[in-house]
Design an enzyme around this catalytic site. Structure first.
Site, short mmCIF file in Angstrom:
data_model
loop_
_atom_site.label_atom_id
_atom_site.label_comp_id
_atom_site.label_asym_id
_atom_site.label_seq_id
_atom_site.Cartn_x
_atom_site.Cartn_y
_atom_site.Cartn_z
N CYS A 86 4.31 4.91 -14.01
CA CYS A 86 5.42 5.85 -13.81
C CYS A 86 6.68 5.44 -14.59
O CYS A 86 7.25 6.24 -15.34
CB CYS A 86 5.74 5.97 -12.32
SG CYS A 86 5.76 4.41 -11.44
N HIS A 137 12.49 5.87 -8.42
CA HIS A 137 13.07 4.73 -9.14
C HIS A 137 14.39 5.21 -9.74
O HIS A 137 14.61 6.42 -9.91
CB HIS A 137 12.18 4.31 -10.31
CG HIS A 137 10.76 3.99 -9.97
ND1 HIS A 137 10.40 2.95 -9.15
CD2 HIS A 137 9.59 4.55 -10.37
CE1 HIS A 137 9.08 2.88 -9.07
NE2 HIS A 137 8.56 3.85 -9.80
P1 NAD Z 1 -3.27 5.14 -3.53
O1 NAD Z 1 -3.53 3.89 -2.78
O2 NAD Z 1 -2.27 6.11 -3.03
O3 NAD Z 1 -4.66 5.94 -3.70
C1 NAD Z 1 -5.84 5.34 -4.11
C2 NAD Z 1 -7.03 6.07 -3.47
O4 NAD Z 1 -8.24 5.54 -4.01
C3 NAD Z 1 -7.08 5.90 -1.95
O5 NAD Z 1 -7.27 7.17 -1.35
C4 NAD Z 1 -8.30 4.99 -1.75
O6 NAD Z 1 -8.98 5.22 -0.53
C5 NAD Z 1 -9.16 5.38 -2.95
N1 NAD Z 1 -10.16 4.38 -3.34
C6 NAD Z 1 -10.08 3.02 -3.23
N2 NAD Z 1 -11.21 2.48 -3.76
C7 NAD Z 1 -11.99 3.49 -4.20
C8 NAD Z 1 -13.25 3.57 -4.83
N3 NAD Z 1 -13.94 2.47 -5.14
N4 NAD Z 1 -13.76 4.80 -5.13
C9 NAD Z 1 -13.07 5.93 -4.84
N5 NAD Z 1 -11.84 5.91 -4.25
C10 NAD Z 1 -11.31 4.71 -3.94
O7 NAD Z 1 -2.96 4.68 -5.03
P2 NAD Z 1 -1.99 5.42 -6.06
O8 NAD Z 1 -0.59 5.09 -5.74
O9 NAD Z 1 -2.42 6.84 -6.20
O10 NAD Z 1 -2.33 4.60 -7.39
C11 NAD Z 1 -3.48 4.90 -8.17
C12 NAD Z 1 -3.26 4.38 -9.57
O11 NAD Z 1 -2.13 5.08 -10.13
C13 NAD Z 1 -2.91 2.90 -9.70
O12 NAD Z 1 -3.40 2.42 -10.92
C14 NAD Z 1 -1.39 2.91 -9.73
O13 NAD Z 1 -0.86 1.76 -10.33
C15 NAD Z 1 -1.14 4.15 -10.55
N6 NAD Z 1 0.18 4.77 -10.37
C16 NAD Z 1 0.74 4.86 -9.14
C17 NAD Z 1 2.00 5.43 -9.01
C18 NAD Z 1 2.68 5.51 -7.70
O14 NAD Z 1 3.90 5.48 -7.68
N7 NAD Z 1 1.99 5.61 -6.60
C19 NAD Z 1 2.65 5.95 -10.13
C20 NAD Z 1 2.02 5.91 -11.37
C21 NAD Z 1 0.78 5.29 -11.48
#
Ligand code: NAD
Length: 345
Positions: A140, A221
């Site tokens: 992000c 942020h």
């Molecule tokens: P999150 O924890 O909100 O969601 C992840 C989901 O994946 C959960 O529902 C979990 O149950 C599921 N999961 C876990 N293991 C799994 C598997 N083996 N197979 C299928 N599903 C599975 O995470 P998020 O915040 O959405 O982050 C996801 C990615 O995006 C990360 O790489 C993070 O760094 C990136 N990201 C996050 C944000 C943020 O602010 N949240 C912003 C930009 C990028």
């Protein structure tokens, strides 16, 4: 139609899934997750097909979610996978699920850059991702920084150096176990923070240093941006490049804007789904040019939604769609983003 699935239906995954449903050249075949929580239940109730690992069938059925099939069966039905699992799981999925399949895969910024052939930011390096098998949409904060750098590079300006200090939100709204509470944490406890390296994974030649702290908020942020140009730039020129760049909006204090919470309230007021703000929000009255060539401004970054447009562009790029500006326009129109950065500035 590009057939797409989303693996990991959390903060990012559920938003990308909804964005795919809005594109006229993409079909959301299904989603996969490992936990039958309220988020997946909402997807199921909306009619989205849910796939799960074989050993999770019973737990999903007990939660009232009838799985459509296994994750492997879902992968065999799609052209492109969005992997939005927590950091590190995407790399594991690469070796166990994706590497031997004909699918293209888009990872998220929590994965290390070497998980993919290309780290991606639509405005900065769209063409590098065209036709690639593995692409990573940067995080992000990095997405937001790259958009503003691209705003100037794409308008012919030469950048001497970029310095960004980031006040990171401590947690996403649903992360009830995470802090900080009543604290300010060095996150990470060194300079440069990893964001500079992440920017360089897309634009290797940029001279950039970043630092970051985590603060007790969940909404956005906030970035303190400082860009030094090789030649002079006026404030009007600096603003014009921002106005001309998609996914950047300028908010003026005469409309009352002077906080992140107001940005989110604005999103609620205009009826944005989940109160999402996928644009960089630059507070216009902070935009200042000092000593002829040094630009400074403050910028709010809605971490939950900012990478969603880039994920949609990445789907087109890996599918062989070569026209970057056409993809960006198509994505932004479908998502209902403002095409004109001047609306509140
Ligand atoms: P999150 O924890 O909100 O969601 C992840 C989901 O994946 C959960 O529902 C979990 O149950 C599921 N999961 C876990 N293991 C799994 C598997 N083996 N197979 C299928 N599903 C599975 O995470 P998020 O915040 O959405 O982050 C996801 C990615 O995006 C990360 O790489 C993070 O760094 C990136 N990201 C996050 C944000 C943020 O602010 N949240 C912003 C930009 C990028």
């Amino acid at each position: 139609m590009i057939k797409v699935c989303v693996i990991g239906y959390g903060t990012i995954g559920k938003r990308v899934a909804d964005a795919i449903l809005k594109q006229d050249d993409m079909e959301l075949v299904g989603i996969a997750d490992v936990v039958p929580d309220y988020k997946v239940k909402v997807a199921y109730m909306k009619g989205i097909k849910v796939y799960v690992p074989k050993d999770k069938f019973e737990s999903f059925k007990s939660a009232g979610i009838e799985p459509q099939g296994t994750v492997e069966e879902l992968l065999d039905k799609v052209d492109v996978v969005i992997d939005a699992t927590p950091a590190g799981i995407g790399a594991k999925n690469k070796s166990t699920l994706y590497i031997d399949r004909k699918v293209k895969v888009i990872f998220q910024g929590g994965e290390k850059a070497n998980v993919a052939d290309v780290s991606f930011s639509a405005l900065a390096n769209y063409s590098k991702a065209v036709g690639k098998k593995f692409v990573r949409v940067v995080s992000c904060n990095t997405t937001a920084i790259l958009r503003v750098i691209a705003a100037y590079l794409n308008n012919g300006y030469k950048i001497e150096k970029v310095r960004v200090n980031i006040a990171r939100r401590g947690a996403d709204p649903h992360e009830y176990r995470k802090g900080p509470i009543n604290d300010v944490i060095l996150d990470p406890p060194k300079i440069p923070s990893h964001h500079a390296e992440d920017v360089k994974s897309v634009l290797p030649d940029i001279n950039i240093v970043t630092s970051a702290i985590a603060i007790p908020v969940t909404i956005t942020h906030l970035h303190f941006v400082n860009i030094v140009f090789k030649d002079g730039i006026s404030r009007d020129e600096a603003l014009e490049a921002l106005y001309r760049t998609p996914r950047i909006m300028l908010f003026e204090s005469s409309y009352g804007f002077r906080s992140s919470a107001q940005v989110i309230e604005w999103a609620r007021d205009i009826g944005r789904h989940r109160a999402d703000v996928p644009e960089n929000i630059i507070f216009k009255d902070t935009v200042s040019v000092i000593d002829r060539n040094e630009l400074m401004f403050l910028m709010a970054v809605h971490q939950e939604s900012i990478v969603i447009p880039e994920n949609i562009d990445a789907i087109r790029a890996v599918s062989g769609y070569t026209n970057m500006w056409s993809s960006i326009r198509k994505t932004d129109e479908a998502l209902g983003l403002f095409m004109e950065g001047k609306v509140y500035g």
